[in-house]
Design an enzyme around this catalytic site. Structure first.
Site, PDB file in Angstrom:
ATOM      1  N   ASP A 378       0.823  -1.198   0.000  1.00 28.16           N
ATOM      2  CA  ASP A 378       0.000   0.000   0.000  1.00 28.16           C
ATOM      3  C   ASP A 378       0.865   1.258   0.000  1.00 28.16           C
ATOM      4  O   ASP A 378       1.763   1.417   0.845  1.00 28.16           O
ATOM      5  CB  ASP A 378      -0.907  -0.012   1.233  1.00 28.16           C
ATOM      6  CG  ASP A 378      -1.942   1.082   1.213  1.00 28.16           C
ATOM      7  OD1 ASP A 378      -2.865   0.997   0.386  1.00 28.16           O
ATOM      8  OD2 ASP A 378      -1.822   2.025   2.021  1.00 28.16           O
ATOM      9  N   GLU A 407       1.289  -0.503  -5.206  1.00 31.16           N
ATOM     10  CA  GLU A 407       0.058   0.272  -5.333  1.00 31.16           C
ATOM     11  C   GLU A 407       0.428   1.751  -5.225  1.00 31.16           C
ATOM     12  O   GLU A 407       0.324   2.368  -4.176  1.00 31.16           O
ATOM     13  CB  GLU A 407      -0.951  -0.124  -4.235  1.00 31.16           C
ATOM     14  CG  GLU A 407      -2.324   0.508  -4.415  1.00 31.16           C
ATOM     15  CD  GLU A 407      -2.571   1.718  -3.526  1.00 31.16           C
ATOM     16  OE1 GLU A 407      -3.597   2.385  -3.716  1.00 31.16           O
ATOM     17  OE2 GLU A 407      -1.746   2.005  -2.634  1.00 31.16           O
TER      18      GLU A 407
END
Length: 646
Positions: A378, A407
């Site tokens: 993330d 990401e």
């Protein structure tokens, strides 16, 4: 540094940042090496690629061949996972030059007695390396070259094909030049070909209003496998912070029964190595990973380096956070977005070594304790690049199978740098590319520039963070178009599943965000339902598994077609044994038709040869006899995935 060699080697490719970072491949792929290689004067030169897995002692050699304008090319295959190296060696070849010169002189009628004696000396050097069968020929040639009474017999040996072969096989390397050594990193096949499915475990219960568990997720595995997905990705599964917890639709005033955002990690119940108690136990999670593996599915875990205000790190490692003069910590922000439930980590901390080790140990825990082999990371672009380079390298030392998905929806050079630091795959701008021009330009950037050597795209039509404007209120045809594009343009693809399948695309007004987002609440899905969109997604995934040309991204050729609202492209696999042709309408409302130019030259098909194309979705087949072929698409099924039968 003095260099006596007469050969120059330059403009070597593929390399990344002059060899600072490795190019990327998967096992069984080739590396196509190119360089400009030339020498002074008129002498002929030769060149080779030397390569090996880094852990091996001996180098393997493969010869290069000349192309236009002093360019040279050669290929080698990477057979196993891990680090490889390669370099180029080039030299002026006395044997080849002697042979080239003497044949020209003989053809010109010149006396070559001296040259024959020179050839004999060269062959005497070669003789020591020859096989038994080769030695017979070489000895006979030496005898003929030194027999001054029968020059005609010697001339015959000069034109023997076997002499060419032997001189090429056993080169006379006069003062060879060598390039620097360049790195290659080789992953397992899944790095290049994967099909991801995302859902929230807490929404996995079949009973409305109940918090889902890992046992509920286990019950959904057959559904995921049936649809053809091989990677099941979960948002964070850790305890969720209670301090500053977010309410429904990102409200800052959470109510008592609000479950919060899974990315607000950590509470008195534990941190990054703990499991949210309502999901189940570690034993339950390990059981889920094991049963998924038995169905050909790998569970991808979310690795998010961010903490809730009540995460144990805050109390145990206060130096890992930047404290303000009033004793508080500023919550995380990405203006205009605010994350009141997350504290940013202070990576400039003087205690950074212990911090880095803790973060590495956390990942190793899930790898070694639970068998996780894939991590979706993330927001890696909000942490130091060199931290990721270090951590990924440390993980790979012990566990080369581990894959990392970045990401990072951010600026191009930042996304590129994360790939250089070792991320296996990367989210991309596909989510926002909608027009034919945009899609073609973006694909050409990814596949025709140096990005193709290290940046592996993963195309997602949507994510929990992104409800793109073109999907908001969109019809079934638009969902079909976006998945067909994602799954055939890129060999790595993923979808935020149930919300896409059920076309639940209600949005926060004016924003690319889902209304009633699962990021902040549990949602109930009819997991037993099946619809046309799901069935077609299943067929697309089946086509991906059955066609190796769809299991790679870079071999792509866009076809001419007489309609700006239709995109057509041809793909082929490395061995050119499998060929597919995709024709996709970009209009979800009206029929589209046009004449498509079949790329016969690129396919290696004669203009008079009939081509049979078989639709992987419907099973219908067509015989195309001409270069231009008529196609027609309707919103009911706005694309073709054709397998080409030559």
């Amino acid at each position: 540094m003095l260099n006596q060699s007469r050969v120059v080697i330059e403009n070597i490719s593929p390399v990344v940042n002059c060899g600072e970072y490795p190019i990327k491949r998967v096992t069984g792929e080739i590396v196509n090496v190119k360089a400009d290689i030339f020498g002074d004067g008129h002498d002929l030169i030769q060149a080779s690629i030397f390569y090996k897995a880094k852990k091996k002692k001996n180098w393997e050699e493969t010869r290069m061949h000349p192309v236009a304008n002093d360019g040279w090319e050669g290929v080698f295959t990477v057979a196993e996972q891990g680090d490889y190296q390669f370099y180029i060696q080039a030299w002026e070849d006395h044997g080849i030059n002697w042979h080239h010169g003497i044949t020209k002189k003989i053809q010109d009628g010149q006396s070559v007695k001296s040259e024959l004696l020179e050839g004999a000396e060269i062959l005497k050097e070669i003789l020591k390396n020859c096989t038994k069968a080769e030695s017979v020929f070489v000895k006979n040639a030496i005898q003929a070259f030194t027999n001054t009474e029968d020059e005609a017999e010697a001339h015959k040996f000069c034109f023997e094909e076997e002499l060419d072969t032997i001189l090429l096989k056993y080169p006379h390397k006069a003062v060879p030049n060598e390039s620097e050594k360049f790195p290659v990193y080789v992953d397992r096949l899944k790095a290049r070909f994967s099909t991801w499915y995302e859902f929230f475990p807490r929404s996995a219960s079949k009973k409305a209003g109940e918090h889902g568990t890992f046992k509920d997720c286990e019950a959904l595995l057959p559904r995921v496998a049936e649809m053809g997905f091989d990677t099941l990705y979960f948002p964070p599964i850790h305890p969720i912070g209670e301090v500053n917890r977010k309410g429904k639709n990102n409200a800052t005033d959470a109510k008592k029964d609000d479950v919060g955002s899974p990315w607000g990690i950590g509470s008195k119940k534990g941190g990054h190595t703990a499991i949210h108690p309502e999901l189940g136990s570690l034993k339950d999670f390990k059981s889920l990973v094991k049963k998924a593996g038995e169905m050909g599915i790998e569970v991808a875990m979310d690795y998010a380096l961010q903490v809730a205000p009540d995460h144990p790190f805050v109390k145990d490692h206060p130096k890992w956070f930047r404290w303000r003069p009033d004793g508080t910590v500023q919550y995380a922000e990405n203006p205009p977005k605010k994350y009141q439930d997350i504290l940013p980590i202070f990576f400039e901390s003087e205690d950074y070594k212990n911090m880095w080790q803790e973060f590495l140990d956390t990942m190793l825990y899930w790898i070694e304790e639970a068998g996780v082999k894939i991590f979706r990371v993330d927001n890696p672009h909000t942490k130091p690049f060199y931290f990721w380079g270090w951590m990924i390298a440390e993980v790979k030392k012990k566990h080369p199978d581990i894959l990392f998905l970045s990401e990072a929806f951010t600026r191009p050079k930042i996304m590129s740098q994360l790939a250089k630091q070792g991320f296996t795959q990367s989210y991309t701008y596909f989510t926002w590319r909608t027009s034919k021009h945009e899609l073609m330009d973006y694909m050409n950037e990814l596949t025709q520039t140096n990005l193709k050597e290290y940046f592996r795209p993963n195309f997602w039509p949507n994510t929990p963070d992104i409800n793109p404007f073109h999907l908001q209120g969109a019809n079934e045809a638009m969902h079909l178009i976006r998945y067909a594009l994602a799954a055939t343009l890129s060999s790595n693809t993923g979808v935020y599943g149930p919300i896409f399948e059920f076309m639940a695309s209600d949005a926060v007004p004016g924003k690319e965000e889902y209304m009633d987002s699962e990021k902040y609440q549990i949602r109930h899905w009819d997991w037993d339902a099946r619809n046309k969109l799901m069935r077609v997604i299943t067929k697309i995934n089946e086509a991906r598994k059955n066609n190796t040309s769809l299991q790679q991204t870079n071999n792509i050729h866009f076809c001419e077609i007489h309609d700006g609202g239709i995109m057509a492209f041809y793909k082929w696999d490395q061995k050119r044994e499998n060929h597919t042709l995709m024709v996709i309408s970009l209009d979800p409302y009206y029929p589209k038709s046009g004449s498509l130019k079949l790329p016969r030259y690129e396919m290696g098909i004669d203009h008079h040869h009939s081509v049979r194309v078989e639709d992987a979705i419907t099973g219908n087949s067509y015989n195309w006899d001409s270069e231009w072929c008529y196609v027609e698409l309707h919103p009911t099924l706005p694309f073709h995935i054709f397998k080409i039968h030559k």
